[in-house]
Design a protein around this motif. Structure first.
Motif, PDB file in Angstrom:
ATOM      1  N   VAL A  50      -0.342   0.742  -5.405  1.00  9.79           N
ATOM      2  CA  VAL A  50       0.524   0.676  -4.234  1.00  9.79           C
ATOM      3  C   VAL A  50       1.261   2.007  -4.091  1.00  9.79           C
ATOM      4  O   VAL A  50       2.146   2.323  -4.886  1.00  9.79           O
ATOM      5  CB  VAL A  50       1.540  -0.477  -4.344  1.00  9.79           C
ATOM      6  CG1 VAL A  50       2.312  -0.614  -3.030  1.00  9.79           C
ATOM      7  CG2 VAL A  50       0.846  -1.781  -4.683  1.00  9.79           C
TER       8      VAL A  50
ATOM      9  N   TYR B 225      -0.788  -8.914  -1.961  1.00 12.77           N
ATOM     10  CA  TYR B 225      -2.149  -8.511  -1.592  1.00 12.77           C
ATOM     11  C   TYR B 225      -3.177  -9.157  -2.525  1.00 12.77           C
ATOM     12  O   TYR B 225      -4.205  -9.697  -2.086  1.00 12.77           O
ATOM     13  CB  TYR B 225      -2.233  -6.991  -1.662  1.00 12.77           C
ATOM     14  CG  TYR B 225      -3.583  -6.385  -1.399  1.00 12.77           C
ATOM     15  CD1 TYR B 225      -4.168  -6.471  -0.154  1.00 12.77           C
ATOM     16  CD2 TYR B 225      -4.254  -5.681  -2.399  1.00 12.77           C
ATOM     17  CE1 TYR B 225      -5.405  -5.881   0.100  1.00 12.77           C
ATOM     18  CE2 TYR B 225      -5.485  -5.092  -2.163  1.00 12.77           C
ATOM     19  CZ  TYR B 225      -6.061  -5.196  -0.906  1.00 12.77           C
ATOM     20  OH  TYR B 225      -7.270  -4.622  -0.667  1.00 12.77           O
TER      21      TYR B 225
ATOM     22  N   SER C 194       9.795  -3.598  -3.607  1.00 14.50           N
ATOM     23  CA  SER C 194       8.953  -3.797  -2.427  1.00 14.50           C
ATOM     24  C   SER C 194       7.502  -3.442  -2.718  1.00 14.50           C
ATOM     25  O   SER C 194       6.578  -4.108  -2.256  1.00 14.50           O
ATOM     26  CB  SER C 194       9.482  -2.958  -1.255  1.00 14.50           C
ATOM     27  OG  SER C 194      10.683  -3.488  -0.767  1.00 14.50           O
TER      28      SER C 194
ATOM     29  N   ARG D 182       4.394  -5.980  -2.566  1.00 12.07           N
ATOM     30  CA  ARG D 182       3.262  -5.668  -1.692  1.00 12.07           C
ATOM     31  C   ARG D 182       1.941  -5.850  -2.431  1.00 12.07           C
ATOM     32  O   ARG D 182       1.008  -6.492  -1.941  1.00 12.07           O
ATOM     33  CB  ARG D 182       3.388  -4.233  -1.196  1.00 12.07           C
ATOM     34  CG  ARG D 182       2.275  -3.787  -0.263  1.00 12.07           C
ATOM     35  CD  ARG D 182       2.538  -4.303   1.127  1.00 12.07           C
ATOM     36  NE  ARG D 182       1.589  -3.737   2.053  1.00 12.07           N
ATOM     37  CZ  ARG D 182       0.419  -4.293   2.363  1.00 12.07           C
ATOM     38  NH1 ARG D 182       0.061  -5.442   1.838  1.00 12.07           N
ATOM     39  NH2 ARG D 182      -0.400  -3.706   3.215  1.00 12.07           N
TER      40      ARG D 182
ATOM     41  N   THR E 147       2.800  -9.448  10.667  1.00 15.62           N
ATOM     42  CA  THR E 147       3.711  -8.313  10.568  1.00 15.62           C
ATOM     43  C   THR E 147       4.079  -7.894  11.980  1.00 15.62           C
ATOM     44  O   THR E 147       3.192  -7.605  12.786  1.00 15.62           O
ATOM     45  CB  THR E 147       3.055  -7.130   9.839  1.00 15.62           C
ATOM     46  OG1 THR E 147       2.787  -7.505   8.494  1.00 15.62           O
ATOM     47  CG2 THR E 147       3.984  -5.927   9.827  1.00 15.62           C
TER      48      THR E 147
ATOM     49  N   ASN F 235       3.947   4.139  -2.795  1.00 14.59           N
ATOM     50  CA  ASN F 235       5.283   3.886  -2.257  1.00 14.59           C
ATOM     51  C   ASN F 235       5.883   5.168  -1.691  1.00 14.59           C
ATOM     52  O   ASN F 235       6.952   5.602  -2.108  1.00 14.59           O
ATOM     53  CB  ASN F 235       6.178   3.288  -3.343  1.00 14.59           C
ATOM     54  CG  ASN F 235       7.420   2.612  -2.810  1.00 14.59           C
ATOM     55  OD1 ASN F 235       8.425   2.493  -3.487  1.00 14.59           O
ATOM     56  ND2 ASN F 235       7.393   2.164  -1.553  1.00 14.59           N
TER      57      ASN F 235
ATOM     58  N   GLU G 112       2.908   0.855   0.722  1.00 12.13           N
ATOM     59  CA  GLU G 112       4.151   0.161   1.075  1.00 12.13           C
ATOM     60  C   GLU G 112       5.153   1.223   1.517  1.00 12.13           C
ATOM     61  O   GLU G 112       5.534   2.099   0.746  1.00 12.13           O
ATOM     62  CB  GLU G 112       4.712  -0.626  -0.104  1.00 12.13           C
ATOM     63  CG  GLU G 112       6.080  -1.255   0.156  1.00 12.13           C
ATOM     64  CD  GLU G 112       6.121  -2.081   1.436  1.00 12.13           C
ATOM     65  OE1 GLU G 112       6.911  -1.731   2.342  1.00 12.13           O
ATOM     66  OE2 GLU G 112       5.362  -3.053   1.533  1.00 12.13           O
TER      67      GLU G 112
END
Length: 883
Positions: free
Chosen positions: A505, A549, A541, A545, A206, A507, A534
């Protein structure tokens, strides 16, 4: 490999105390609380212009206490060509262009660099193996300081990541780049830096930089081959430590003003401005008869540039303020027997933090953030990136005006403003508190959040299912959803809390969803619940993510154990509840049929529609059709509930994010789940439909935007498919708990069935026309003659449009629409036979076909479906679904 081992920081800076090492210490402190040991390579074996090349570590160890252990590549000087003369010569020839040589000599240098970098890469991998590294943080690696080392680092990352099945395990973070680092010296020569090592597109890395200017320059230089994230420095706003007030030791009274400057003592930092400022402010206090003095305390290494240090001391003597200036040397961030005071003690003790840096030198600015997090005021220049990093967020401070052409001392206007500011203690306190509150919101999302350091927690041997749940502001639903996911039952002990995990996740939630999730996790320690983040907004997205993972952790586990196991990655929505045997039915069906892709059965709670029987009837008709076609063809995934086997997920490249233009800006297209399923099926994956795996759909869409549901615009119009906020408490979204009229019911049904048929009847045949010839159930559904005609027509369209295959979204949409129009009567006849007579007949054609002659029908269907300007076809087909 021990996945609980360590993280290594590789600095290209070759400075023992700098903004870079400060950030490394912050991250190391967080990692130590997670049981991860941190290592630091200061870059003495990388950078050639700091006079420390191959310099042994000595008292540098004291600076980092136990948080960072200094390491370096073993016997690096034994690597061919890896010496100061060759590295300096290659830099002067290839980067700075200060030495002109023949083309043949250039080629010899490049060959030697490649040979040396390969051997160095092996040494780097050996070091990481010995330290059991699971994360790598590269600082300023994109500066073309040392071509050999940069190439070697990329090679090492690739080899090490593949060997251990690691996913995204590297943060490559740049604070300075060629465009703003020591530009006056033209250290890196003119653009386009032909031999500088550009960032490599890698699933392991990244890339991060600190502002949008550098992001844009770097992406442009790489021809947009990599994506750069923007992450500012991050700060701790808890400040729970025990700090020592050092004012008494320095003979500074409580009534006096202590200005702190934490910096490298080099000309670019412009400490002369601070000394001049101390002189002027003390003069003003004397002139106005105020018993107050101003002191400057500088924490930095006076030996880094001793000549600069001597000049500053001489300036203080000339201005008569030498007794007010205290150079106290570099301070550590942790107290030790050797150093009784820390840099945090200085921030705690001061009234004001100074950052009067030069225009283009420092985009980093971490003393400002430290001041804000310590609830202290600061002063700064309006250096090139100040407004982007701090100013635009509403932070308040006296700001000294400079430009790239004018880089002088503080003017009288700035001095007068600052004098009034420091004489108003209440104002200073108010500004510090205001900055602190803003800072908690905008300066706490640090680079650690990009990667999940909790991946040190090894995926347990018996976990073979990962359930991914993207979350954005779902406070109202989240506890019920989590409870339904945790309380899964099984037959034959296949699914238990020991065999699956939850990956949440976040967001960018702004409500208390994540706090509720943490509380739920604490009360349910028997379930593996991972909470990751994320920052790119959008469910696509966030889903990607979480699934990436899960895949990387599964691969790492299998690599560690030396096995190859089936692992299933499941997607669910944060507003949908699942039934107790949902997971068992879904995974059991996939295991039984050795499937690659599994889809669930969906339903609405009938009680929610007790007073809306007309609307519920139309919804049920759509779901009955869906159940029939999914049973026949296997179905396509929906984010509300689907599963994929991990090796197939990786083979097709995982979730792909699509973008579209909406009101002049790019936004995520909501087709990631659908198009992912198409790739899996079209590339040979086997789909199954788990009819007994049931998910309850939240009714809020038909509760809050019923008019748009009826009109077929629930997901947008004119080809733009976007996520709408349909929560009842969202702005302008009020529940509309009312039934549809007969006319509205028919309109809603028409849009629903027009969306359903191309996607769920036509598309499976389009992607795999062989089933029309070979699958008895499919032929029975269509009837043999219709199946044969449909198969023939698919191949005709494929030939005339010169399409290799129909995998891509822009390849399958138009053919699917065309086949719907051409075969609509036959398809609806099949649906009536298979589902029920109430399915009825096809909705009316668009009015534009009224004037089209029968012999021209196919041709004008093509024109209609290809009309990219008006979006009429998208609007006709409900643009993404109704129910």
């Amino acid at each position: 490999m021990n996945m609980r081992a360590g993280a290594i920081f590789v600095s290209f800076d070759a400075v023992a105390v700098s903004g870079i090492t400060v950030e490394a210490l912050k991250i190391a402190k967080k990692l130590s609380r997670k049981g991860i040991k941190s290592y630091l390579d200061l870059g003495y074996d990388i950078k050639i212009d700091k006079g420390k090349f191959n310099k042994p570590y000595k008292n540098e160890h004291e600076i980092y206490s136990d948080l960072l252990t200094l390491v370096r590549v073993d016997e690096i000087n034994c690597i061919p060509h890896y010496n100061l003369d060759f590295i300096e010569r290659s830099h002067n020839v290839l980067i700075g262009r200060k030495t002109i040589v023949s083309l043949e000599e250039q080629e010899e240098i490049v060959l030697a660099i490649n040979q040396s970098s390969r051997q160095l890469a092996r040494r780097i991998v050996q070091l990481w193996e010995r330290l059991n590294i699971i994360h790598v943080i590269v600082e300023n690696g994109t500066l073309p300081e040392n071509i050999i080392y940069t190439k070697a680092l990329y090679l090492a990352i690739d080899v090490y990541g593949k060997r251990h099945g690691l996913g995204n395990f590297v943060i490559w973070r740049d604070h300075d780049l060629m465009w703003n680092s020591e530009m006056a010296a033209m250290k890196y020569g003119p653009a386009p830096y032909p031999h500088a090592v550009k960032p490599v597109a890698s699933s392991h890395i990244t890339y991060v930089t600190v502002n949008n200017h550098l992001k844009n320059k770097l992406e442009e230089w790489c021809h947009h081959g990599v994506e750069i994230k923007v992450k500012k420095n991050a700060y701790d706003f808890t400040k729970l430590g025990n700090y020592t007030n050092i004012r008494e030791k320095l003979s500074i009274r409580d009534n006096d003003i202590l200005i702190a400057r934490t910096t490298r003592i080099i000309p670019q930092k412009r400490l002369d401005r601070d000394i001049y400022l101390v002189s002027r402010l003390n003069r003003l206090f004397r002139q106005n008869g105020i018993d107050r003095k101003v002191f400057l305390v500088v924490a930095g290494d006076p030996h880094e540039d001793h000549a600069s240090y001597q000049e500053l001391r001489a300036l203080a003597t000339t201005l008569g303020v030498e007794s007010f200036i205290n150079f106290i040397g570099p301070l550590p961030h942790e107290r030790s027997q050797m150093r009784l005071y820390t840099i945090e003690d200085l921030y705690f003790s001061c009234d004001l933090v100074s950052f009067l840096t030069s225009w283009g030198y420092d985009s980093y600015g971490n003393p400002i953030g430290e001041a804000i997090s310590f609830q202290r005021c600061y002063i700064t220049t309006n250096y090139e990136y100040y407004w982007e990093v701090y100013g635009q967020h509403g932070f308040e401070a006296p700001v000294m005006a400079i430009s790239d052409k004018e880089d002088g001392l503080p003017d009288e206007a700035f001095i007068d403003d600052l004098y009034r500011f420091v004489n108003n203690r209440q104002l200073m306190n108010d500004v510090a508190q205001s900055n602190f509150q803003i800072g908690k919101k905008v300066l706490s999302d640090d680079v650690v959040n990009i990667m999940d350091f909790d991946s040190r927690d090894k995926m347990r041997v018996n976990v073979f299912v990962s359930v991914v749940l993207p979350v954005y502001n779902e406070s109202e639903c989240i506890n019920d959803v989590l409870r339904s996911l945790v309380d899964q039952k099984t037959n034959g002990s296949m699914i238990s809390n020991e065999s699956y995990e939850l990956i949440i996740v976040d967001n960018n939630s702004t409500d208390d969803s994540i706090e509720k999730i943490h509380a739920f996790k604490a009360k349910n320690p028997h379930v593996d619940i991972h909470i990751i983040k994320e920052t790119v907004q959008g469910v696509s997205s966030a889903r990607k993510r979480g699934m990436d993972y899960a895949s990387s952790r599964s691969k790492a586990r299998d690599s560690r154990l030396g096995v190859q196991k089936k692992h299933y990655i499941v997607s669910v929505d944060a507003d949908c509840r699942v039934e107790p045997d949902w997971l068992h039915a879904l995974i059991g069906k996939m295991v039984e049929e050795n499937a690659d892709l599994g889809t669930c059965n969906y339903y609405y709670n009938e009680e929610s529609f007790r007073h809306r029987p007309n609307l519920f009837q139309e919804i049920q008709k759509t779901l009955r059709c869906r159940d029939m076609s999914f049973s026949l063809f296997g179905g396509f995934p929906d984010g509300k509930g689907f599963a994929v086997e991990r090796t197939r997920y990786d083979e097709v490249g995982g979730i792909e994010i699509f973008y579209q233009l909406n009101n002049g800006r790019f936004v995520e297209h909501l087709s990631d789940d659908w198009d992912f399923g198409i790739r899996v099926i079209a590339w040979g994956g086997k789909p199954v439909y788990a009819q007994d795996s049931r998910v309850e759909i939240n009714s809020r869409r038909v509760n809050t935007i019923l008019e748009e549901v009826i009109a077929g615009t629930a997901y947008g119009q004119d080809g733009i498919i976007i996520m709408k906020d349909v929560r009842p408490d969202a702005e302008e979204q009020k529940p509309m708990i009312c039934d549809t009229t007969p006319t509205q019911s028919q309109q809603a049904w028409f849009y629903s069935i027009k969306d359903y048929v191309p996607k769920n009847i036509v598309l499976p045949s389009l992607l795999n026309p062989q089933i029309l010839l070979e699958n008895p159930a499919v032929r029975e559904f269509f009837t043999g003659p219709v199946a044969d005609r449909l198969n023939r027509r698919i191949h005709e369209i494929k030939h005339e449009s010169r399409i290799i295959d129909f995998k891509a979204i822009h390849a399958y949409k138009t053919p699917a629409y065309r086949l719907y129009f051409e075969f609509r009567n036959e398809i609806f006849s099949a649906l009536r036979r298979a589902v029920g007579e109430d399915i009825g007949f096809p909705p009316p054609l668009p009015a534009c076909f009224d004037a089209v002659e029968p012999e021209d029908f196919e041709r004008f269907v093509y024109y209609f479906c290809e009309d990219r300007e008006s979006g009429e076809a998208h609007n006709y087909f409900a643009n993404g679904g109704v129910f």
